[in-house]
Scaffold this motif. Structure first.
Motif, short mmCIF file in Angstrom:
data_model
loop_
_atom_site.label_atom_id
_atom_site.label_comp_id
_atom_site.label_asym_id
_atom_site.label_seq_id
_atom_site.Cartn_x
_atom_site.Cartn_y
_atom_site.Cartn_z
N PHE A 1 47.03 -10.13 58.48
CA PHE A 1 47.61 -10.37 57.19
C PHE A 1 46.59 -10.09 55.88
CE2 PHE A 1 45.39 -14.45 58.43
CZ PHE A 1 44.68 -14.66 56.86
N LEU A 2 45.14 -9.88 56.36
CA LEU A 2 44.15 -9.48 55.39
C LEU A 2 44.00 -8.12 55.58
CD1 LEU A 2 41.94 -12.68 55.43
CD2 LEU A 2 43.37 -12.27 53.71
N ALA A 3 44.47 -7.31 56.49
CA ALA A 3 44.08 -5.81 56.59
C ALA A 3 44.94 -4.95 55.88
CB ALA A 3 44.20 -5.61 58.16
N VAL A 4 44.26 -4.62 54.64
CA VAL A 4 44.98 -3.45 53.61
C VAL A 4 44.86 -2.17 54.55
CG1 VAL A 4 44.87 -2.57 51.56
CG2 VAL A 4 44.33 -5.12 51.98
N GLN A 5 46.03 -1.56 54.75
CA GLN A 5 45.97 -0.15 55.15
C GLN A 5 45.86 0.96 54.09
OE1 GLN A 5 45.74 0.31 58.52
NE2 GLN A 5 46.02 -2.03 58.67
N ASP A 6 44.40 0.85 53.66
CA ASP A 6 44.21 1.81 52.59
C ASP A 6 43.13 2.81 52.86
OD1 ASP A 6 44.77 2.17 49.24
OD2 ASP A 6 42.77 2.17 49.85
N GLU A 7 43.08 4.01 52.35
CA GLU A 7 41.93 5.17 52.74
C GLU A 7 40.51 4.64 52.28
OE1 GLU A 7 40.84 9.75 52.19
OE2 GLU A 7 42.62 8.67 51.43
N ALA A 8 40.55 3.91 51.11
CA ALA A 8 39.23 3.55 50.60
C ALA A 8 38.96 2.51 51.33
CB ALA A 8 39.77 3.11 49.06
N VAL A 9 39.76 1.47 51.86
CA VAL A 9 39.22 0.33 52.62
C VAL A 9 38.66 0.66 54.12
CG1 VAL A 9 39.99 -1.90 53.68
CG2 VAL A 9 40.61 -1.23 51.46
N LEU A 10 39.34 1.57 54.65
CA LEU A 10 38.96 1.97 55.73
C LEU A 10 37.37 2.74 55.71
CD1 LEU A 10 42.26 3.54 57.22
CD2 LEU A 10 41.13 1.40 58.03
N ARG A 11 37.36 3.69 54.43
CA ARG A 11 36.29 4.24 54.45
C ARG A 11 35.09 3.16 54.29
NH1 ARG A 11 38.29 7.40 51.09
NH2 ARG A 11 37.79 6.25 49.09
N ILE A 12 35.50 2.03 53.52
CA ILE A 12 34.27 1.14 53.31
C ILE A 12 33.68 0.48 54.72
CG2 ILE A 12 33.97 -1.22 52.39
CD1 ILE A 12 35.90 -0.51 49.88
N LEU A 13 34.84 0.08 55.43
CA LEU A 13 34.54 -0.43 56.72
C LEU A 13 33.74 0.49 57.66
CD1 LEU A 13 38.02 -2.26 57.32
CD2 LEU A 13 35.83 -3.29 56.62
N ALA A 14 34.04 1.69 57.60
CA ALA A 14 33.24 2.40 58.32
C ALA A 14 31.90 2.74 58.06
CB ALA A 14 34.00 4.08 58.46
N GLY A 15 31.39 2.33 56.98
CA GLY A 15 29.67 2.25 56.44
C GLY A 15 29.57 3.79 55.80
N ALA A 16 28.38 3.49 55.48
CA ALA A 16 28.10 5.14 54.59
C ALA A 16 26.48 5.34 54.84
CB ALA A 16 28.29 4.95 53.11
N ALA A 17 26.25 6.43 55.17
CA ALA A 17 24.85 7.17 55.07
C ALA A 17 24.60 8.18 54.53
CB ALA A 17 24.59 7.54 56.84
N ARG A 18 23.46 8.40 53.83
CA ARG A 18 23.09 9.37 52.99
C ARG A 18 23.08 10.70 54.02
NH1 ARG A 18 21.22 9.68 48.08
NH2 ARG A 18 20.45 7.34 47.92
N SER A 19 23.74 11.60 53.09
CA SER A 19 24.20 12.78 53.98
C SER A 19 22.84 13.52 54.54
CB SER A 19 25.20 13.85 53.30
OG SER A 19 24.64 14.05 51.80
#
Length: 541
Positions: A241-259
Motif C-alpha cells: 500500500f506504500l509502494a508507488v509504481q513510479d519511474e522516479a521512485v524506482l530510480r531512487i530505490l536503485a541507488g546512485a553512483a558517480r558515473s
C-alpha cells in the motif's frame, strides 16, 4: 387594478422603519429560495460531471470544497482560545515527517496527489494556522508584533508568493504551475509563519536544536547501513500500500553512483545524495552550538562524538556542497564564537585574537583549497566532477539570456523545462537554484526570494555582534544555516529541504524578536538602576 399594483410596488421600494439593534434583510435573505434552488442545481451539475469525468480531474473537482473550507474558516466567531497548542504539535510532527520519513513512500490513489506523511501533517498545520488567524485578535496582534521585528522578510515573502501566483497566468502549463504553487504555499509559506509563532515561545528553539541533532544521527546511521549494502534498507521490503509504481521512485530505490568513478553515493531517507549532504550541513551548526554552549559535560561529549559521524556521512555522499557546508559551518561558527567572547568577556584575549586574526585564517583556508591536493578535491572537485562543473557553466550561458529576454519569468516550476537541459537518463535537470528562481519568477522574484534570506543573514549577524544571551544564542547556528543555504544553492537546485529552510527563516525572525525584547528589558532595568543611583536618599523623620 393597475393603480393598486403601482402603489404596492412603490410601497415596496420605500424602506420600512427599523428598530434599534435590528437590520433590514439583505438580498440573500429576501431571495433565500432562489439561492437554495441555485445551490441544488449547482450540486446536481457538479455531481453529474464528477460522475462522468471526476476520476480524470479529481484535483480540479476538489477546488470548490477547498474554497468552501476557507469560507468556513473565515466566518468562524472570534474568541481568544485559538488552537495554537495543537498547531505546535503538528509543527513538530511536520518536522519529523519531513526529515525522518521518505516522502516517496506514500499511498497513491489514481487521480489524486500522493498521500504522504508530509501532507498528512502539513495540511492540518496550515488549517490550524488559518483558524488561529481568523478566530483570535490576540493571536493576530502577537503575530504582527513578531513579524515586525524584521518587517522586510515577511513582506518580501508575500511579494514572492504573489509573483508566483501571477506567474501561473503566463505559464506554458498553468495546471502544472498552479499545483507547484499550492505545494509551495503549504510547504514554504505556511511553515514560515508557524515557525515565527512556535519558536518565539520559551525552550522551543532548544527542542529544535536537539531534534536536528537527533535526526542527523538517525539519517547518518541509515546511511551507514545503506553504504554497507549499496541500497537503502527498505528497498525490496516496502508494503504494497506504500509502494508507488513510479519511474522516479524506482530510480531512487536503485541507488546512485558517480558515473566517472563508480563510487556509491549515500542518500539515506532523502531522494538524492545532494539533499542528504544539504541537510547535514544545515544541522551541523546546531550540533556545534550544543557542544559549545551546553553546561552538561555528557551532552558536550555526545555532541562532539556526533560530528565525526556526520562528517563520514558527508564524505560518503560524494557531494561537494556537503564539504562546502562542513567548512563553512566550522569557519562561520569560529568567527561568531570569537565575536561573542570578545563582547561578553572583556578580560579574555581569545575572543579579540580570533576575531582580529579571522581574515587571515579565512584567506589561508581558501588558499589551501587551491594548493592542498586532498582539500582541493573535497571543495573544488577533481576530474570526476569536471563534467558537472562544465554543465553548470553551459546552463548559465544559456539561461541568463532567457531571463533577460523574459524578465517576468516563465511560470512556477518550469525552470528546468525552459532551460531544456537533460541528464544522462534523459531527464530534465537544472543544477543551480539561482537560475531556477530567475527563470521561473523573473528578476523581481529573484530579488524578493534571495533578498529575504540575505536580510535575515545580515540582521542575524548584527544581533550576534550585540552578543545575545540565553536561548537567543541560537541565532548563531540559524544564521549560519541560512548562509550555507544561499551559498549551496549556487550548485544545487533540488527543493527537498526547502520546508526546513523556511522554518529556519521563521526561527530567525522569532529569535530576533526575542532578542529585541530582551534588549529592551535590559535597557529598562539599567535605566531604573541609574535613576535609583542618582536620586537622593530619603531623610529620616
Amino acid at each position: 387594478m393597475n393603480i393598486f399594483r403601482r402603489r404596492r410596488a412603490a410601497a415596496s421600494r420605500v424602506a420600512a422603519p427599523v428598530l434599534a439593534t435590528y437590520s433590514t434583510p439583505n438580498w440573500f435573505q429576501r431571495h433565500r429560495w432562489l439561492c437554495i434552488v441555485a445551490l441544488v442545481a449547482f450540486a446536481f451539475v457538479y455531481s453529474a460531471f464528477f460522475t462522468l469525468i471526476g476520476r480524470f480531474l479529481m484535483l480540479q473537482f476538489m477546488i470548490p470544497l477547498i474554497v468552501l473550507l476557507f469560507l468556513v474558516v473565515w466566518i468562524l466567531p472570534e474568541n481568544d482560545r485559538p488552537p495554537t497548542r495543537l498547531m505546535e504539535v503538528f509543527a513538530f510532527a511536520y518536522l519529523a515527517a519531513l526529515l525522518c520519513w521518505p516522502d516517496y513512500l506514500a499511498i497513491a490513489i489514481p487521480g489524486l496527489p500522493w498521500i504522504t506523511l508530509l501532507r498528512l501533517t502539513g495540511f492540518p498545520m496550515a488549517f490550524l494556522l488559518l483558524m488561529s488567524i481568523s478566530m483570535s485578535p490576540t493571536f493576530r496582534a502577537e503575530m504582527k508584533e513578531r513579524l515586525n521585528a524584521v518587517p522586510f522578510i515577511w513582506k518580501a515573502l508575500v511579494v514572492f508568493f504573489l509573483i508566483g501566483l501571477a506567474s501561473v497566468a503566463w505559464s506554458g502549463d498553468p495546471g502544472f504551475s498552479f499545483n507547484k504553487f499550492v505545494v509551495a504555499l503549504v510547504n514554504w509559506f505556511i511553515p514560515f509563519f508557524v515557525a515565527v509563532y512556535v519558536f518565539s515561545k520559551p525552550r522551543r528553539v532548544i527542542w529544535l536544536g536537539h531534534i536536528l541533532w537527533g535526526i542527523a544521527i538517525f539519517v547518518s546511521l541509515i546511511g551507514f547501513q545503506e553504504w554497507r549494502h549499496s541500497q537503502v534498507p527498505w528497498a525490496g521490503r516496502i508494503p504494497s500500500f506504500l509502494a508507488v509504481q513510479d519511474e522516479a521512485v524506482l530510480r531512487i530505490l536503485a541507488g546512485a553512483a558517480r558515473s566517472s568513478t563508480g563510487i556509491y553515493r549515500v542518500q539515506s531517507k532523502f531522494t538524492t545524495s545532494g539533499a542528504l549532504a544539504e541537510f547535514l550541513s544545515f544541522a551541523l551548526p546546531f550540533i556545534i552550538h550544543i557542544m559549545v554552549k551546553t553546561n552538561r559535560l555528557w551532552v558536550r561529549l555526545a555532541a562532539g562524538a556526533t560530528i565525526p559521524l556526520v562528517i563520514w556521512a558527508l564524505v560518503k555522499t560524494d557531494a561537494r556542497l556537503g564539504m562546502v557546508g562542513l567548512f563553512m559551518s566550522l569557519l562561520f561558527y569560529a568567527l561568531a564564537w570569537g565575536i561573542m567572547r570578545w563582547r561578553s568577556d572583556k578580560t579574555s584575549i581569545f575572543g579579540p585574537a580570533l576575531t582580529i586574526a579571522y581574515p587571515a585564517i579565512f584567506t589561508a583556508f581558501i588558499t589551501a583549497t587551491f594548493f592542498v591536493g586532498r582539500l582541493r578535491a573535497l571543495v573544488w572537485g577533481t576530474g570526476a566532477q569536471s563534467a558537472s562543473t562544465e554543465t553548470r557553466k553551459a546552463m548559465y550561458r544559456e539561461g541568463m539570456p532567457m531571463i533577460l529576454k523574459n524578465p517576468v519569468g516563465h511560470g512556477f516550476g518550469r525552470g528546468a523545462e525552459t532551460l531544456g537541459f537533460v541528464n544522462g537518463n534523459g531527464i530534465l535537470t537544472i543544477d543551480t537554484y539561482y537560475l531556477s528562481i530567475g527563470l521561473e519568477f523573473g528578476i523581481l522574484g529573484f530579488i524578493a526570494y534571495y533578498g529575504m534570506f540575505l536580510v535575515a543573514i545580515w540582521q542575524g549577524t548584527k544581533f550576534v555582534w550585540r552578543a545575545p544571551r540565553g536561548e537567543t544564542l541560537y541565532l548563531v547556528p540559524t544564521t549560519i544555516a541560512l548562509a550555507i543555504f544561499v551559498i549551496e544553492k549556487s550548485v544545487f537546485s533540488q527543493q527537498e529541504n526547502h520546508p526546513l529552510v523556511f522554518i529556519l527563516l521563521g526561527v530567525a525572525v522569532a529569535l530576533m524578536w526575542r532578542a529585541k525584547v530582551d534588549e529592551a528589558a535590559r535597557d529598562a532595568a539599567a535605566a531604573d538602576d541609574a535613576r535609583a543611583a542618582t536620586e537622593p536618599a530619603p531623610r529620616g523623620l
